[in-house]
Design an enzyme around this catalytic site. Structure first.
Site, PDB file in Angstrom:
ATOM      1  N   CYS A 208      -4.960  12.757  13.135  1.00 22.07           N
ATOM      2  CA  CYS A 208      -5.477  11.403  12.949  1.00 22.07           C
ATOM      3  C   CYS A 208      -5.322  10.672  14.274  1.00 22.07           C
ATOM      4  O   CYS A 208      -4.697  11.174  15.200  1.00 22.07           O
ATOM      5  CB  CYS A 208      -4.791  10.710  11.788  1.00 22.07           C
ATOM      6  SG  CYS A 208      -3.461   9.642  12.267  1.00 22.07           S
TER       7      CYS A 208
ATOM      8  N   ARG B 123       0.486  14.499  13.365  1.00 19.13           N
ATOM      9  CA  ARG B 123       0.987  14.234  12.011  1.00 19.13           C
ATOM     10  C   ARG B 123       0.972  15.479  11.115  1.00 19.13           C
ATOM     11  O   ARG B 123       0.277  15.562  10.115  1.00 19.13           O
ATOM     12  CB  ARG B 123       0.214  13.081  11.376  1.00 19.13           C
ATOM     13  CG  ARG B 123       0.377  11.814  12.206  1.00 19.13           C
ATOM     14  CD  ARG B 123      -0.282  10.620  11.636  1.00 19.13           C
ATOM     15  NE  ARG B 123       0.425  10.132  10.454  1.00 19.13           N
ATOM     16  CZ  ARG B 123      -0.045   9.089   9.749  1.00 19.13           C
ATOM     17  NH1 ARG B 123      -1.159   8.532  10.103  1.00 19.13           N
ATOM     18  NH2 ARG B 123       0.614   8.680   8.682  1.00 19.13           N
TER      19      ARG B 123
ATOM     20  N   ARG C  56      -4.719  10.502   4.635  1.00 20.34           N
ATOM     21  CA  ARG C  56      -3.719  11.566   4.744  1.00 20.34           C
ATOM     22  C   ARG C  56      -2.689  11.462   3.615  1.00 20.34           C
ATOM     23  O   ARG C  56      -2.089  12.455   3.217  1.00 20.34           O
ATOM     24  CB  ARG C  56      -2.951  11.516   6.048  1.00 20.34           C
ATOM     25  CG  ARG C  56      -3.487  10.726   7.146  1.00 20.34           C
ATOM     26  CD  ARG C  56      -2.529  10.644   8.299  1.00 20.34           C
ATOM     27  NE  ARG C  56      -1.469  11.594   8.190  1.00 20.34           N
ATOM     28  CZ  ARG C  56      -1.565  12.886   8.487  1.00 20.34           C
ATOM     29  NH1 ARG C  56      -2.729  13.363   8.863  1.00 20.34           N
ATOM     30  NH2 ARG C  56      -0.559  13.685   8.362  1.00 20.34           N
TER      31      ARG C  56
ATOM     32  N   VAL D 245       8.079   6.970  17.167  1.00 17.60           N
ATOM     33  CA  VAL D 245       7.763   7.694  15.929  1.00 17.60           C
ATOM     34  C   VAL D 245       6.508   8.532  16.061  1.00 17.60           C
ATOM     35  O   VAL D 245       6.472   9.704  15.684  1.00 17.60           O
ATOM     36  CB  VAL D 245       7.635   6.699  14.742  1.00 17.60           C
ATOM     37  CG1 VAL D 245       7.217   7.433  13.472  1.00 17.60           C
ATOM     38  CG2 VAL D 245       8.947   5.953  14.531  1.00 17.60           C
TER      39      VAL D 245
ATOM     40  N   ARG E  87      -8.454  -0.677   5.027  1.00 18.10           N
ATOM     41  CA  ARG E  87      -7.588   0.316   4.386  1.00 18.10           C
ATOM     42  C   ARG E  87      -6.219  -0.277   4.055  1.00 18.10           C
ATOM     43  O   ARG E  87      -5.546   0.199   3.159  1.00 18.10           O
ATOM     44  CB  ARG E  87      -7.375   1.497   5.336  1.00 18.10           C
ATOM     45  CG  ARG E  87      -8.622   2.269   5.645  1.00 18.10           C
ATOM     46  CD  ARG E  87      -8.281   3.535   6.352  1.00 18.10           C
ATOM     47  NE  ARG E  87      -7.167   4.207   5.684  1.00 18.10           N
ATOM     48  CZ  ARG E  87      -6.570   5.294   6.172  1.00 18.10           C
ATOM     49  NH1 ARG E  87      -6.976   5.798   7.297  1.00 18.10           N
ATOM     50  NH2 ARG E  87      -5.586   5.863   5.515  1.00 18.10           N
TER      51      ARG E  87
ATOM     52  N   LYS F 279       0.859  -1.202   0.000  1.00 18.41           N
ATOM     53  CA  LYS F 279       0.000   0.000   0.000  1.00 18.41           C
ATOM     54  C   LYS F 279       0.891   1.247   0.000  1.00 18.41           C
ATOM     55  O   LYS F 279       0.685   2.173  -0.785  1.00 18.41           O
ATOM     56  CB  LYS F 279      -0.880  -0.016   1.239  1.00 18.41           C
ATOM     57  CG  LYS F 279      -1.492   1.326   1.609  1.00 18.41           C
ATOM     58  CD  LYS F 279      -2.408   1.248   2.805  1.00 18.41           C
ATOM     59  CE  LYS F 279      -1.739   1.409   4.116  1.00 18.41           C
ATOM     60  NZ  LYS F 279      -1.441   2.778   4.529  1.00 18.41           N
ATOM     61  N   ASN F 280       1.907   1.248   0.871  1.00 23.76           N
ATOM     62  CA  ASN F 280       2.700   2.477   1.075  1.00 23.76           C
ATOM     63  C   ASN F 280       3.741   2.715  -0.003  1.00 23.76           C
ATOM     64  O   ASN F 280       4.481   3.692   0.064  1.00 23.76           O
ATOM     65  CB  ASN F 280       3.331   2.479   2.470  1.00 23.76           C
ATOM     66  CG  ASN F 280       2.265   2.654   3.546  1.00 23.76           C
ATOM     67  OD1 ASN F 280       1.104   2.948   3.240  1.00 23.76           O
ATOM     68  ND2 ASN F 280       2.639   2.437   4.791  1.00 23.76           N
TER      69      ASN F 280
ATOM     70  N   ASP G  72       4.976   0.464  12.270  1.00 21.25           N
ATOM     71  CA  ASP G  72       3.767  -0.189  11.745  1.00 21.25           C
ATOM     72  C   ASP G  72       3.657  -1.646  12.183  1.00 21.25           C
ATOM     73  O   ASP G  72       2.659  -2.294  11.884  1.00 21.25           O
ATOM     74  CB  ASP G  72       3.738  -0.128  10.210  1.00 21.25           C
ATOM     75  CG  ASP G  72       3.523   1.292   9.729  1.00 21.25           C
ATOM     76  OD1 ASP G  72       3.677   1.549   8.530  1.00 21.25           O
ATOM     77  OD2 ASP G  72       3.226   2.160  10.582  1.00 21.25           O
TER      78      ASP G  72
HETATM   79  C1  EPZ Z   1       4.245   6.869   6.570  1.00 19.69           C
HETATM   80  O1  EPZ Z   1       3.438   7.882   7.130  1.00 19.69           O
HETATM   81  C2  EPZ Z   1       3.352   5.655   6.426  1.00 19.69           C
HETATM   82  N1  EPZ Z   1       2.255   5.981   5.515  1.00 19.69           N
HETATM   83  C3  EPZ Z   1       2.823   5.240   7.792  1.00 19.69           C
HETATM   84  O2  EPZ Z   1       2.064   4.056   7.607  1.00 19.69           O
HETATM   85  C4  EPZ Z   1       4.010   4.928   8.700  1.00 19.69           C
HETATM   86  O3  EPZ Z   1       3.524   4.602   9.992  1.00 19.69           O
HETATM   87  C5  EPZ Z   1       4.928   6.151   8.770  1.00 19.69           C
HETATM   88  O4  EPZ Z   1       5.338   6.539   7.443  1.00 19.69           O
HETATM   89  C6  EPZ Z   1       6.188   5.876   9.589  1.00 19.69           C
HETATM   90  O5  EPZ Z   1       6.889   4.794   9.032  1.00 19.69           O
HETATM   91  C7  EPZ Z   1       2.483   5.995   4.182  1.00 19.69           C
HETATM   92  O6  EPZ Z   1       3.591   5.759   3.710  1.00 19.69           O
HETATM   93  C8  EPZ Z   1       1.310   6.309   3.302  1.00 19.69           C
HETATM   94  P1  EPZ Z   1       6.168  10.234   8.644  1.00 19.69           P
HETATM   95  P2  EPZ Z   1       3.977   9.398   7.149  1.00 19.69           P
HETATM   96  O7  EPZ Z   1       6.056  11.516   7.887  1.00 19.69           O
HETATM   97  O8  EPZ Z   1       4.869   9.647   5.997  1.00 19.69           O
HETATM   98  C9  EPZ Z   1       6.488  13.623  11.896  1.00 19.69           C
HETATM   99  C10 EPZ Z   1       0.320   2.613   7.892  1.00 19.69           C
HETATM  100  O9  EPZ Z   1       0.067   2.012   8.923  1.00 19.69           O
HETATM  101  N2  EPZ Z   1       6.327  14.589  10.786  1.00 19.69           N
HETATM  102  O10 EPZ Z   1       7.320   9.320   8.358  1.00 19.69           O
HETATM  103  O11 EPZ Z   1       2.791  10.272   7.342  1.00 19.69           O
HETATM  104  C11 EPZ Z   1       5.237  12.812  12.155  1.00 19.69           C
HETATM  105  O12 EPZ Z   1       4.368  13.518  13.010  1.00 19.69           O
HETATM  106  C12 EPZ Z   1       0.686   4.069   7.952  1.00 19.69           C
HETATM  107  O13 EPZ Z   1       0.392   2.101   6.738  1.00 19.69           O
HETATM  108  C13 EPZ Z   1       6.459  15.947  11.064  1.00 19.69           C
HETATM  109  O14 EPZ Z   1       6.690  16.353  12.198  1.00 19.69           O
HETATM  110  O15 EPZ Z   1       4.842   9.410   8.473  1.00 19.69           O
HETATM  111  C14 EPZ Z   1       5.781  11.563  12.804  1.00 19.69           C
HETATM  112  O16 EPZ Z   1       5.972  11.793  14.182  1.00 19.69           O
HETATM  113  C15 EPZ Z   1       0.365   4.646   9.287  1.00 19.69           C
HETATM  114  N3  EPZ Z   1       6.320  16.838  10.038  1.00 19.69           N
HETATM  115  C16 EPZ Z   1       7.151  11.383  12.142  1.00 19.69           C
HETATM  116  O17 EPZ Z   1       7.456  12.627  11.516  1.00 19.69           O
HETATM  117  C17 EPZ Z   1       6.073  16.437   8.752  1.00 19.69           C
HETATM  118  O18 EPZ Z   1       5.964  17.301   7.848  1.00 19.69           O
HETATM  119  C18 EPZ Z   1       7.180  10.312  11.064  1.00 19.69           C
HETATM  120  O19 EPZ Z   1       6.095  10.569  10.201  1.00 19.69           O
HETATM  121  C19 EPZ Z   1       5.955  15.055   8.496  1.00 19.69           C
HETATM  122  C20 EPZ Z   1       6.096  14.151   9.523  1.00 19.69           C
END
Ligand code: EPZ
Length: 419
Positions: free
Chosen positions: A117, A122, A93, A328, A398, A22-23, A306
């Protein structure tokens, strides 16, 4: 709303095929916006998030053709709007992933802020700040990111936090920028690498994907190509835990075990016998109860967030005590309350779950709160005595393709009922 009913205690012994990731599919479908012609994306999982993405692209005017195997042909030449509405973005998202491609290719975008969320606030500041550094003019008003740029220009981007979709969005934007972009502290996840491979096949010049420093030399055009999405490592890990939690044996095909080193090491620590091939992995517990293992989540290649909820379920019935630390996301333990309803012995302290394994869980109605939390409740239900009812399983749909069918193939007694 549908729910799943799982009857605990069924012996688990079987083999299943793993679906596409998916990701990886989500950013790659967004990347089709960058192409000069149609793209064909294959091995796409049949999931709600994919449907949502196709709805989003379709509303922009992208021409989509889907065949019976869910291979998606996406032709952006008919695009007529650059707008991602709140009603779609709030359900997924990852819609934010159209922002970079729209600004890079069409010079404008109006994308709803995703909002919070269940698992955390996030924010998307890294996505927005990166595009600003590349020369985009961005206003945020009425809950929308309004961006425009004549042509993005290369920049040195230092990500404060490792962000998977932040890295992906900026890598896609940089692919068509003028000049070279460096992304420092980039995410190293296999899905980032898969997107980079797809962009390179389209004609992008990208070096370092999979490391913390990615260099992207912008080009003028990217061509439409065919691309097969890589297998889902989190789905793979989830079904490995299904075998581990039940003391059974599973074999998972059409997957890539090399993406799961941190998870496999922990399963071996828990007492699993793991065998791997290029495109398959098997787990055998030989009927034994798993041993408790400590978990500390962090960006790839460390233990994936995850997979955290799934290991909470495993540790809940394991031999011994364990600590699971989530680093995370700030609120990714909503499954704990539900696991406690099944009899799990867990004490929370901030982002640490202190788990004392119990010899048995007892069935109860529980409620899914987010995608991976739902999976952990299904896994716990597989070993809880009695019939566990998991409600609000739209969360599960999802991210897991036909979860009840795949678990039935492994021997689980599970059925979906309409509520
Ligand atoms: C991706 O989300 C995945 N989703 C998530 O999978 C996964 O849990 C996550 O990466 C971490 O591995 C997809 O790829 C579609 P991040 P993402 O930006 O990119 C902070 C699932 O279960 N952050 O790596 O949204 C954020 O708050 C989903 O399939 C900022 O502060 O996660 C978090 O604490 C859930 N500012 C950390 O970084 C930003 O602009 C990591 O988030 C962006 C992120």
């Amino acid at each position: 709303m549908d729910k799943l009913i799982i009857t605990g205690g069924a012996p688990i012994n079987g083999e299943i095929r793993i679906s596409g990731a998916k990701n990886a599919a989500l950013p790659i479908l967004a990347a089709t916006l960058l192409a000069e012609g149609p793209m064909k994306v294959s091995n796409v999982p049949h999931l709600q998030d994919i449907t949502t993405t196709m709805e989003l692209l379709g509303e922009m005017g992208v021409h989509l053709v889907v065949d019976e195997k869910l291979n998606i042909e996406s032709d952006p030449r008919s695009i007529k709007s650059f707008y991602a509405p709140y009603n779609l973005v709030k359900t997924m998202r990852a819609s934010i992933l159209v922002l970079g491609p729209l600004v890079a290719k069409y010079g404008r975008a109006e994308v709803s802020l995703p909002g919070g969320c269940a698992i955390g606030s996030r924010p998307v500041n890294l996505h927005v700040d990166g595009l600003k550094q590349m020369g985009a003019e961005i206003d945020i008003e009425n809950g929308y990111i309004k961006a425009k740029a004549k042509r993005l220009k290369g920049a040195k981007l230092i990500m404060d936090v490792v962000s998977v979709t932040g890295t992906e969005n900026l890598m896609m934007a940089a692919a068509l920028a003028k000049g070279t972009t460096l992304i420092e502290n980039a995410a190293r996840e296999p899905e980032v690498v898969d997107l980079a491979k797809c962009l390179i096949k389209m004609g992008a010049k990208i070096h370092g994907a999979g490391t913390s420093t990615i260099a992207i030399e912008g080009v003028d055009q990217l061509k439409g190509i065919e691309y097969e999405v890589l297998p889902d490592r989190i789905e793979t890990g989830t079904y490995l835990v299904a075998g581990a939690i039940s003391g059974g044996r599973v074999k998972l095909k059409d997957t890539r075990p090399d993406m799961l080193d941190a998870v496999i090491v922990k399963l071996q620590e828990a007492g699993a016998i793991i065998e791997t091939g290029d495109d398959w992995v098997s787990l055998d517990m030989q009927g034994n109860r798993p041993r408790a293992v400590d978990i500390h989540t962090a960006p790839y290649p460390a233990f994936p967030t995850d997979m955290q909820a799934q290991f909470c379920a495993l540790n809940a019935i394991a031999e011994g005590s364990s600590v699971i630390r989530e680093t995370v996301f700030e609120n990714r333990f909503m499954h704990i309350n539900e696991l406690q309803r099944l009899g799990a012995n867990v004490r929370m302290e901030g982002n640490n779950a202190f788990i004392r394994g119990v010899s048995k869980l007892k069935a109860a109605p529980v409620m899914a709160t987010d995608l991976r939390a739902s999976a952990s409740l299904v896994l716990a239900g597989m070993v809880a005595h009695g019939d566990t009812e998991v409600q609000r399983i739209y969360h599960i749909d999802r991210g897991y393709e036909r979860i009840e069918e795949k678990l039935q193939q492994l021997g689980a007694i599970i059925r979906r009922v309409a509520d």
